[in-house]
Design an enzyme around this catalytic site. Sequence first.
Site, PDB file in Angstrom:
ATOM      1  N   LYS A  11       0.661  -1.126  -0.020  1.00 20.27           N
ATOM      2  CA  LYS A  11       0.056   0.039   0.034  1.00 20.27           C
ATOM      3  C   LYS A  11       0.738   1.391  -0.053  1.00 20.27           C
ATOM      4  O   LYS A  11       2.103   1.389   0.296  1.00 20.27           O
ATOM      5  CB  LYS A  11      -0.848   0.039   1.398  1.00 20.27           C
ATOM      6  CG  LYS A  11      -2.013  -0.895   1.078  1.00 20.27           C
ATOM      7  CD  LYS A  11      -3.087  -1.132   2.301  1.00 20.27           C
ATOM      8  CE  LYS A  11      -4.199  -2.147   2.319  1.00 20.27           C
ATOM      9  NZ  LYS A  11      -4.923  -1.956   3.384  1.00 20.27           N
ATOM     10  N   TYR A  51     -12.564  -1.843  -3.562  1.00 22.66           N
ATOM     11  CA  TYR A  51     -12.782  -2.139  -2.563  1.00 22.66           C
ATOM     12  C   TYR A  51     -14.455  -1.962  -2.134  1.00 22.66           C
ATOM     13  O   TYR A  51     -14.953  -1.871  -1.120  1.00 22.66           O
ATOM     14  CB  TYR A  51     -12.363  -1.090  -1.439  1.00 22.66           C
ATOM     15  CG  TYR A  51     -10.880  -1.620  -0.974  1.00 22.66           C
ATOM     16  CD1 TYR A  51     -10.755  -2.663  -0.150  1.00 22.66           C
ATOM     17  CD2 TYR A  51      -9.839  -0.726  -1.332  1.00 22.66           C
ATOM     18  CE1 TYR A  51      -9.488  -3.087   0.348  1.00 22.66           C
ATOM     19  CE2 TYR A  51      -8.540  -1.054  -0.744  1.00 22.66           C
ATOM     20  CZ  TYR A  51      -8.398  -2.160  -0.085  1.00 22.66           C
ATOM     21  OH  TYR A  51      -7.112  -2.587   0.529  1.00 22.66           O
ATOM     22  N   ASN A 114      -2.039   0.272   6.523  1.00 16.47           N
ATOM     23  CA  ASN A 114      -1.385  -0.912   7.337  1.00 16.47           C
ATOM     24  C   ASN A 114      -0.618  -1.839   6.066  1.00 16.47           C
ATOM     25  O   ASN A 114      -0.591  -3.024   6.418  1.00 16.47           O
ATOM     26  CB  ASN A 114      -2.573  -1.477   7.891  1.00 16.47           C
ATOM     27  CG  ASN A 114      -3.768  -2.183   6.736  1.00 16.47           C
ATOM     28  OD1 ASN A 114      -3.691  -1.621   5.628  1.00 16.47           O
ATOM     29  ND2 ASN A 114      -4.714  -2.852   7.412  1.00 16.47           N
ATOM     30  N   HIS A 117      -1.997  -5.504   1.305  1.00 20.42           N
ATOM     31  CA  HIS A 117      -3.413  -6.256   1.177  1.00 20.42           C
ATOM     32  C   HIS A 117      -3.094  -7.419   0.625  1.00 20.42           C
ATOM     33  O   HIS A 117      -2.304  -7.752   0.022  1.00 20.42           O
ATOM     34  CB  HIS A 117      -4.208  -5.448   0.197  1.00 20.42           C
ATOM     35  CG  HIS A 117      -5.398  -6.153  -0.447  1.00 20.42           C
ATOM     36  ND1 HIS A 117      -6.685  -6.186   0.133  1.00 20.42           N
ATOM     37  CD2 HIS A 117      -5.663  -7.031  -1.227  1.00 20.42           C
ATOM     38  CE1 HIS A 117      -7.473  -7.011  -0.433  1.00 20.42           C
ATOM     39  NE2 HIS A 117      -6.874  -7.638  -1.349  1.00 20.42           N
ATOM     40  N   GLU A 128      -9.752 -10.331  -7.666  1.00 22.94           N
ATOM     41  CA  GLU A 128      -8.937  -9.365  -7.651  1.00 22.94           C
ATOM     42  C   GLU A 128      -7.565  -9.554  -8.486  1.00 22.94           C
ATOM     43  O   GLU A 128      -7.030  -8.453  -9.110  1.00 22.94           O
ATOM     44  CB  GLU A 128      -8.185  -9.336  -6.254  1.00 22.94           C
ATOM     45  CG  GLU A 128      -9.177  -8.976  -5.075  1.00 22.94           C
ATOM     46  CD  GLU A 128      -8.980  -9.154  -3.656  1.00 22.94           C
ATOM     47  OE1 GLU A 128      -7.726  -9.504  -3.454  1.00 22.94           O
ATOM     48  OE2 GLU A 128      -9.673  -8.825  -2.807  1.00 22.94           O
TER      49      GLU A 128
HETATM   50  P1  IDP Z   1      -7.883  -7.120   5.597  1.00 26.04           P
HETATM   51  O1  IDP Z   1      -7.035  -5.805   4.664  1.00 26.04           O
HETATM   52  O2  IDP Z   1      -6.795  -7.216   6.612  1.00 26.04           O
HETATM   53  O3  IDP Z   1      -8.166  -8.086   4.729  1.00 26.04           O
HETATM   54  P2  IDP Z   1     -10.431  -5.811   5.596  1.00 26.04           P
HETATM   55  O4  IDP Z   1     -11.394  -6.127   6.912  1.00 26.04           O
HETATM   56  O5  IDP Z   1     -10.684  -6.474   4.247  1.00 26.04           O
HETATM   57  O6  IDP Z   1      -8.879  -6.188   6.034  1.00 26.04           O
HETATM   58  O7  IDP Z   1     -10.232  -4.296   5.431  1.00 26.04           O
HETATM   59  C1  IDP Z   1      -9.899  -3.622   4.471  1.00 26.04           C
HETATM   60  C2  IDP Z   1      -8.933  -2.551   4.776  1.00 26.04           C
HETATM   61  O8  IDP Z   1      -9.835  -1.515   5.261  1.00 26.04           O
HETATM   62  C3  IDP Z   1      -8.173  -2.908   5.901  1.00 26.04           C
HETATM   63  O9  IDP Z   1      -6.909  -3.508   5.362  1.00 26.04           O
HETATM   64  C4  IDP Z   1      -7.965  -1.407   6.551  1.00 26.04           C
HETATM   65  O10 IDP Z   1      -6.896  -0.687   5.663  1.00 26.04           O
HETATM   66  C5  IDP Z   1      -9.164  -0.784   6.418  1.00 26.04           C
HETATM   67  N1  IDP Z   1     -10.008  -0.982   7.382  1.00 26.04           N
HETATM   68  C6  IDP Z   1     -10.643  -1.910   7.923  1.00 26.04           C
HETATM   69  N2  IDP Z   1     -11.248  -1.853   9.148  1.00 26.04           N
HETATM   70  C7  IDP Z   1     -10.933  -0.732   9.385  1.00 26.04           C
HETATM   71  C8  IDP Z   1     -11.235   0.340  10.601  1.00 26.04           C
HETATM   72  O11 IDP Z   1     -11.907  -0.040  11.499  1.00 26.04           O
HETATM   73  N3  IDP Z   1     -10.878   1.408  10.401  1.00 26.04           N
HETATM   74  C9  IDP Z   1     -10.158   1.982   9.292  1.00 26.04           C
HETATM   75  N4  IDP Z   1      -9.786   1.182   8.297  1.00 26.04           N
HETATM   76  C10 IDP Z   1     -10.084  -0.134   8.510  1.00 26.04           C
END
Ligand code: IDP
Length: 141
Positions: A11, A51, A114, A117, A128
Amino acid sequence: MAIERTLSIIKPDAVAKNVIGKIVSRFEAAGLKVAAAKLVHLSRGEAEQFYAVHKERPFFKDLVDFMISGPVFVQVLEGDNAIAKNRDLMGATDPKKAAAGTIRADFAESIDANAVHGSDAPETAAVEIAFFFPGQNVYAR
Ligand code: IDP
């Protein structure tokens, strides 16, 4: 174990920190092979489409804003059990909860920024991969 393919995105936060190589090294060290790769700067429409599953979530706009804040490094990873293996290497979504030694524990800033992905299931991996690499530019390793 089955040979699988998964989509990995490094990312904008991790690309900006100049740690693409360090992250790819972890995939390679774990036995995953890079079967396709490119640096792309997503448009808002592309990030919203990628997304779309999260479009009703409160963090959707922040997520899209972040994903278009700079280029991302997109790869297809191939190997035994690649989908789960990549998710193990990534660590928990929130880096504060990610296990020591995972990519997010070592490189992520926050739950928004974070670092990586990874596809979460074979069905999403197929969608994807086709989103970023339509056609013939994925190579069997
Ligand atoms: P993942 O990337 O670990 O699979 P997902 O639940 O698919 O997690 O969420 C996609 C992305 O959305 C996450 O990687 C993160 O960047 C963002 N995200 C998920 N939950 C939150 C939240 O509660 N607050 C802010 N960003 C979030």
